[in-house]
Write an enzyme that holds these catalytic residues in place. Structure first.
Site, PDB file in Angstrom:
ATOM      1  N   CYS A  33       0.735  -1.312  -0.048  1.00 45.09           N
ATOM      2  CA  CYS A  33       0.155   0.035  -0.042  1.00 45.09           C
ATOM      3  C   CYS A  33       0.915   1.167  -0.010  1.00 45.09           C
ATOM      4  O   CYS A  33       0.359   2.420  -0.354  1.00 45.09           O
ATOM      5  CB  CYS A  33      -1.017   0.212   1.028  1.00 45.09           C
ATOM      6  SG  CYS A  33      -1.642  -1.313   1.431  1.00 45.09           S
ATOM      7  N   CYS A 102      -5.243   6.979   4.855  1.00 44.25           N
ATOM      8  CA  CYS A 102      -3.973   7.102   5.292  1.00 44.25           C
ATOM      9  C   CYS A 102      -4.283   7.168   7.027  1.00 44.25           C
ATOM     10  O   CYS A 102      -3.401   7.049   7.639  1.00 44.25           O
ATOM     11  CB  CYS A 102      -3.125   8.211   4.875  1.00 44.25           C
ATOM     12  SG  CYS A 102      -2.598   8.302   3.226  1.00 44.25           S
TER      13      CYS A 102
END
Lengths: 141, 408
Positions: A33, A102
């Site tokens: 990721c 995030c």
């Protein structure tokens, strides 16, 4: 793309580092990721007296990590657990929609550190709120 | 430990633009050449009156300038709105015009998105596409191409040089094979033009895309070279401009700018090639020499564009690097997903075999006309500092070091 608060926490992240003999360590994310956060906590009388982090990730990831650690420092474990990624994003004056995932990282890492502390001390790990957990899994791979 | 508060201080910051592969400034000489065509000589070139004659002449001149740059005939040059349109036209136009012959197209995995998405569109519309793999340096294997060509193949499209890692393809060999097999060969030369020599005749190129804003021309204008005899449908239908092949009232200032810019670029090419490749190599050697665990992505030496540097810094993420560099006045780009809006890192870097962490930690610096030795010095001073600082706050770097210790 980013607010001044995000840029401030990105340029000058608070609480960066490690804690030797930490009471709890949590690490979430993966290189796929492009986001990894590791959190160390020191706990006394159920209060997070110190917290440090390291993050591999973009500006949002670093800023979210920094803000999240500021928000839970000095809180008791229950309060710290309640911290949501949305609260972190709000405290940063918002994150672009594509970057919201995030901030999930920070929430996940703190939960992981708290549960590490709990298991080390013979307590049951706390459960993620089921609905929230599904959202986390969907975004944080 | 004292913490130095960092912020923007434009007065103190030297501006170093290292993203020429993304775009370049329009050269003042080019702008000067273009200006009269906005307000004074603004006639529609298709109108019969003498007022438009200047514009007709100007377009002819630009066509000749572009033709000279690639050793084509002026009649083989068609103006477009840029590289993306040229790429779309080349693929879709050729596929549909040659349906009688076959339905097979060959391209590579590292093309620009204008080619990739056009090919994907064709796949959804009755065509078959072979996606050639590349090696670690980013080059296609000629044997793979030979094996892929069949009697149903109507088009091979391979970019002259890659925009992310700078690798130059074996274009002459590809052209020779395609000529021999009777297959149309298109090359996206958007990044190559102005940096390396291109000769469509000796290289057996049938179609070529180029774009002005990559070599100090204006944005919004480019060209497609179409060799005489190649069958290609229009992408844009309408009025009879560009000999009925590409409709739209001509963007005269843009076309004039394109012509002037390409002429300047061709003049400067030999000199700039030497100057840029020397600075490129100094950057590569300087960074790999002073920063541990750095990887150069793409080919080396004359197999690489003279202005391209692409490095991966394990442990640090690309968007973070860009913002840190921006704070020091340096503009660059990255192959990291985080900066692309999607969650996938650069398809080019993945095709070269990089793992996700390395792709996320990539940095592209692309030099240009305005790049000076002082700029290189500044970058060489900033990067090690910035990388070290962010590595010190990275758990990935920490784990990487531990792993290296265990292996010892």
């Amino acid at each position: 793309m980013y607010s001044e608060k995000v840029m401030d926490h990105f340029r000058n992240p608070r609480n960066v580092g490690e804690i030797e003999n930490a009471d709890g360590i949590g690490e979430v994310g993966n290189p796929k990721c492009g986001d990894i956060m590791k959190v160390y906590i020191k706990v006394e009388d159920d209060v997070i007296t110190d917290i440090r982090f390291k993050t591999f990730g973009c500006a949002s990831a670093i800023a979210s990590s920094s803000m999240a650690t500021e928000m839970v420092k000095g809180k008791n474990l229950r309060e710290a657990w309640e911290l949501t990624n949305r609260a972190v994003a709000e405290a940063l004056d918002g994150l672009p929609p594509v970057k919201m995932h995030c901030s999930l990282l920070a929430e996940g890492a703190i939960h992981s550190a708290i549960n590490d502390y709990r298991s080390r001390n013979g307590f049951e790990p706390w459960e993620e709120d089921k609905v929230h957990k599904a959202v986390v899994e969907e975004h944080a791979h | 430990m004292t913490v130095l508060m960092k912020g923007r201080d434009f007065a103190m910051t030297r501006r170093v633009y290292m993203d020429n592969a993304a775009t370049t400034y329009t050269s003042p000489r080019v702008l000067e050449e273009m200006l009269p065509y906005f307000t004074e000589s603004f006639g529609n070139p298709s109108s019969i009156y003498s007022f438009s004659e200047t514009n007709r002449k100007a377009i002819r001149k630009a066509r000749e300038q572009v033709a000279r740059a690639i050793n084509a005939d002026p009649d083989e040059i068609f103006f477009t709105s840029g590289g993306s349109e040229s790429d779309n036209w080349a693929l879709k136009g050729t596929a549909f015009a040659n349906k009688g012959k076959g339905d097979h197209i060959i391209t590579t995995r590292i093309e620009h998105h204008a080619i990739l998405h056009s090919a994907e569109f064709l796949e959804k519309n009755g065509f078959r596409v072979t996606w050639l793999d590349v090696d670690e340096q980013g080059r296609i294997q000629i044997e793979d191409l030979k094996k892929a060509i069949s009697d149903k193949t109507v088009l091979v499209s391979v970019m002259f040089a890659n925009n992310e890692v700078g690798t130059i393809q074996p274009v002459e060999e590809i052209g020779a094979i395609c000529r021999e097999k009777g297959v149309i060969f298109h090359t996206d030369a958007v990044q190559a033009l102005g940096h390396v020599s291109i000769d469509v005749k000796t290289m057996n190129i049938d179609l070529l895309s180029l774009s002005a804003h990559k070599f100090h021309g204006p944005k919004g204008v480019g060209a497609l070279y179409i060799r005489k005899g190649v069958r290609i449908e229009n992408l844009i239908h309408g009025g009879g401009q560009e000999k009925g092949r590409r409709a739209s009232t001509e963007n005269v200032p843009g076309i004039v700018g394109l012509g002037k810019a390409i002429e300047i670029a061709m003049d400067a090419l030999p000199r700039e090639y030497r100057r840029l490749s020397s600075m490129r190599d100094r950057l590569i050697e300087g960074i790999t020499g002073s920063v541990p665990h750095v990887k150069l992505n793409g080919a080396r030496g004359d197999q690489r564009l003279p202005n391209n540097v692409n490095l991966s810094f394990i442990g640090v993420e690309g968007e973070t690097l860009l913002y840190d560099l921006d704070d020091e006045g340096i503009s660059a780009s990255t192959g990291s997903a985080c900066s692309s809006g999607s969650l996938d890192p650069s398809h080019v870097l993945m095709s070269l075999g990089l793992d996700h962490a390395m792709a996320h930690g990539s940095l592209r610096l692309s030099l240009g006309e305005s790049t000076s030795e002082e700029d290189i010095n500044h970058v060489l001073e900033v990067i090690p500092r910035v990388v070290e600082r962010r590595r010190n706050m990275s758990p990935l770097w920490e784990d990487y070091l531990k792993m290296k210790e265990e292996v010892k």
